[in-house]
Write a protein that holds these residues in place. Structure first.
Motif, PDB file in Angstrom:
ATOM      1  N   GLY A   1       0.849  -1.183   0.000  1.00  0.00           N
ATOM      2  CA  GLY A   1       0.000   0.000   0.000  1.00  0.00           C
ATOM      3  C   GLY A   1       0.883   1.231   0.000  1.00  0.00           C
ATOM      4  N   LEU A   2       0.621   2.136  -0.923  1.00  0.00           N
ATOM      5  CA  LEU A   2       1.492   3.305  -1.077  1.00  0.00           C
ATOM      6  C   LEU A   2       0.964   4.509  -0.305  1.00  0.00           C
ATOM      7  CD1 LEU A   2       2.235   3.227  -4.926  1.00  0.00           C
ATOM      8  CD2 LEU A   2       3.639   2.319  -3.065  1.00  0.00           C
TER       9      LEU A   2
ATOM     10  N   LEU B   1      -8.460   2.697  -1.091  1.00  0.00           N
ATOM     11  CA  LEU B   1      -7.755   3.979  -1.260  1.00  0.00           C
ATOM     12  C   LEU B   1      -8.423   5.032  -0.379  1.00  0.00           C
ATOM     13  CD1 LEU B   1      -5.940   6.098  -2.712  1.00  0.00           C
ATOM     14  CD2 LEU B   1      -7.643   6.159  -4.542  1.00  0.00           C
ATOM     15  N   VAL B   2      -7.603   5.706   0.424  1.00  0.00           N
ATOM     16  CA  VAL B   2      -8.101   6.791   1.274  1.00  0.00           C
ATOM     17  C   VAL B   2      -7.436   8.091   0.824  1.00  0.00           C
ATOM     18  CG1 VAL B   2      -8.301   7.701   3.623  1.00  0.00           C
ATOM     19  CG2 VAL B   2      -8.378   5.222   3.243  1.00  0.00           C
ATOM     20  N   VAL B   3      -8.239   9.089   0.464  1.00  0.00           N
ATOM     21  CA  VAL B   3      -7.707  10.405   0.106  1.00  0.00           C
ATOM     22  C   VAL B   3      -7.908  11.353   1.281  1.00  0.00           C
ATOM     23  CG1 VAL B   3      -7.873  12.377  -1.465  1.00  0.00           C
ATOM     24  CG2 VAL B   3      -8.195  10.051  -2.348  1.00  0.00           C
ATOM     25  N   LEU B   4      -6.809  11.931   1.755  1.00  0.00           N
ATOM     26  CA  LEU B   4      -6.869  12.881   2.873  1.00  0.00           C
ATOM     27  C   LEU B   4      -6.597  14.261   2.282  1.00  0.00           C
ATOM     28  CD1 LEU B   4      -4.866  10.660   5.382  1.00  0.00           C
ATOM     29  CD2 LEU B   4      -7.360  10.884   5.205  1.00  0.00           C
TER      30      LEU B   4
ATOM     31  N   GLU C   1      -3.379  -3.366   5.735  1.00  0.00           N
ATOM     32  CA  GLU C   1      -2.337  -3.774   4.804  1.00  0.00           C
ATOM     33  C   GLU C   1      -2.800  -3.594   3.364  1.00  0.00           C
ATOM     34  OE1 GLU C   1      -0.644  -7.653   5.845  1.00  0.00           O
ATOM     35  OE2 GLU C   1       0.340  -7.555   3.876  1.00  0.00           O
ATOM     36  N   GLY C   2      -1.930  -3.056   2.547  1.00  0.00           N
ATOM     37  CA  GLY C   2      -2.235  -2.928   1.122  1.00  0.00           C
ATOM     38  C   GLY C   2      -3.069  -1.705   0.767  1.00  0.00           C
ATOM     39  N   GLN C   3      -3.521  -0.971   1.770  1.00  0.00           N
ATOM     40  CA  GLN C   3      -4.354   0.209   1.499  1.00  0.00           C
ATOM     41  C   GLN C   3      -3.473   1.376   1.033  1.00  0.00           C
ATOM     42  OE1 GLN C   3      -6.059   2.558   4.818  1.00  0.00           O
ATOM     43  NE2 GLN C   3      -8.040   1.725   4.183  1.00  0.00           N
ATOM     44  N   HIS C   4      -3.927   2.059  -0.020  1.00  0.00           N
ATOM     45  CA  HIS C   4      -3.203   3.226  -0.515  1.00  0.00           C
ATOM     46  C   HIS C   4      -3.767   4.494   0.125  1.00  0.00           C
ATOM     47  CE1 HIS C   4      -1.371   0.649  -3.478  1.00  0.00           C
ATOM     48  NE2 HIS C   4      -2.546   0.317  -3.986  1.00  0.00           N
ATOM     49  N   VAL C   5      -2.871   5.462   0.366  1.00  0.00           N
ATOM     50  CA  VAL C   5      -3.279   6.739   0.966  1.00  0.00           C
ATOM     51  C   VAL C   5      -2.688   7.872   0.134  1.00  0.00           C
ATOM     52  CG1 VAL C   5      -3.112   8.229   3.011  1.00  0.00           C
ATOM     53  CG2 VAL C   5      -3.386   5.748   3.288  1.00  0.00           C
TER      54      VAL C   5
ATOM     55  N   ILE D   1      -3.663   2.559  -8.757  1.00  0.00           N
ATOM     56  CA  ILE D   1      -3.047   3.790  -8.261  1.00  0.00           C
ATOM     57  C   ILE D   1      -2.196   4.390  -9.355  1.00  0.00           C
ATOM     58  CG2 ILE D   1      -1.125   4.521  -6.770  1.00  0.00           C
ATOM     59  CD1 ILE D   1      -3.675   4.775  -5.357  1.00  0.00           C
ATOM     60  N   GLU D   2      -1.406   3.568 -10.000  1.00  0.00           N
ATOM     61  CA  GLU D   2      -0.456   4.101 -10.961  1.00  0.00           C
ATOM     62  C   GLU D   2      -0.684   3.603 -12.385  1.00  0.00           C
ATOM     63  OE1 GLU D   2       3.083   2.974  -8.700  1.00  0.00           O
ATOM     64  OE2 GLU D   2       3.277   5.100  -8.230  1.00  0.00           O
ATOM     65  N   LEU D   3      -1.618   2.675 -12.558  1.00  0.00           N
ATOM     66  CA  LEU D   3      -1.881   2.158 -13.920  1.00  0.00           C
ATOM     67  C   LEU D   3      -3.346   2.378 -14.254  1.00  0.00           C
ATOM     68  CD1 LEU D   3       0.040  -1.227 -13.856  1.00  0.00           C
ATOM     69  CD2 LEU D   3       0.756   0.897 -14.933  1.00  0.00           C
TER      70      LEU D   3
END
Lengths: 204, 204
Positions: free
Chosen positions: A35-36, A131-134, A160-164, B202-204
């Motif tokens: 997760g990025l 995906l969480v956008v802050l 785990e694996g969640q993108h922010v 996210i990126e693709l």
């Protein structure tokens, strides 16, 4: 002379071949998966828009998205209106109440940010959300409306694996250090400075 | 002591008051209204994503949008998949065939760009379309796949009030001069460089 190649084409092909080899090597090496944490900061436009563009991409991949807006949000934006059409795919929480120079009340701003953060934290702990956008969190952090250590812990211990994605000008140095990918949006020029008002649908 | 204010709050209120006065003045002065030309360039992420975020905003304002992708597009992206759900609101034309270092054929790239430009031109002349996104056009221009003078003329003579967003690294100087708003996306750091592969959604 079917095989003759003009010099410009030849030079171009050489450069492209070298670039392809370089990219192939990089892609081969990049095998990690996680997760990025992405940060969009700087004084230019596009910090939030870019995050919302990534939301679109995520929705196109059938991911589930949550957005928390920390500062903007007094008026319903085009993004909010559009994303609210898909309540099963995206949860959009506009918690802020306009820009801080409109509210002029630090104590109230802090209170609003704390409520917004509890909301954010519950998304960070919800493994159905990919995906969480802050949005505009950086602004809340740079005004010290929220304590960075709390934010760090909650982001680090997320599912785990969640993108922010964190947006807003003035990202604190510690957040930049934590992040996987950081982009700075720099203002080269802006229509507003030429006396053109903000255009609905493009800038509002 | 109900009225006592701590020094940090007092300082903050002063700064916010000054900022509000400055912004109010700027907003009052900015009364022009026109179709904007926006350019997102630089080596950082978010150039296209930011444009797609603005597409979302425009759709939220019931505007009609057209997108032409000049370079990417060999593989269907999340954005394309998502926007294709709304064929009445947005026309999405992916004309490119992957990155140029994948095609390795300059003559073919030029041909593809020219076809893409005819498509773009027809949108620029269609007054039912409020926003035209020319995704990765800068790349086509910087490789001289398209003649800048032609592009300039077609953008300048587009429908009145129509907004245009051009993305891609290496925006030519002349385009920056023409544009109303220009943002440079600068790479501060990128997960890819740490050996983390591009993450779908996210990126693709």
């Amino acid at each position: 002379m079917a095989n003759s190649v003009d010099p410009l084409t030849e030079k171009h092909n050489k450069i492209m071949k070298r670039r392809k080899a370089f990219m192939d090597h990089k892609i081969q090496k990049a095998t990690g998966s996680k997760g990025l944490l992405l940060v969009n900061t700087g004084d230019g436009k596009g910090k939030s828009s870019s995050a919302f563009g990534m939301v679109v991409r995520a929705l196109g991949h059938d991911m589930k998205v949550a957005v928390v807006q920390f500062i903007k949000g007094a008026m319903e934006t085009g993004e909010e209106r559009f994303f609210n059409r898909f309540p099963d795919d995206i949860i959009f929480k506009a918690m802020g109440e306009g820009f801080t120079w409109d509210t002029q009340d630090r104590a109230r701003d802090i209170e609003i940010c704390e409520v917004a953060w509890s909301q954010a934290k519950s998304f960070l702990q919800d493994d159905s959300i990919d995906l969480v956008v802050l949005d505009e969190l950086n602004v809340a952090l740079s005004y010290q409306y929220l304590a960075f250590d709390v934010i760090r812990k909650d982001i680090e211990t997320r599912c785990e694996g969640q993108h922010v994605i964190v947006t807003g000008r003035g990202a604190p140095e510690e957040l930049i250090e934590m992040a996987d990918t950081v982009t700075e949006m720099t203002l080269v020029k802006h229509a507003f400075d030429k006396g053109i008002q903000a255009q609905a649908g493009i800038e509002l």
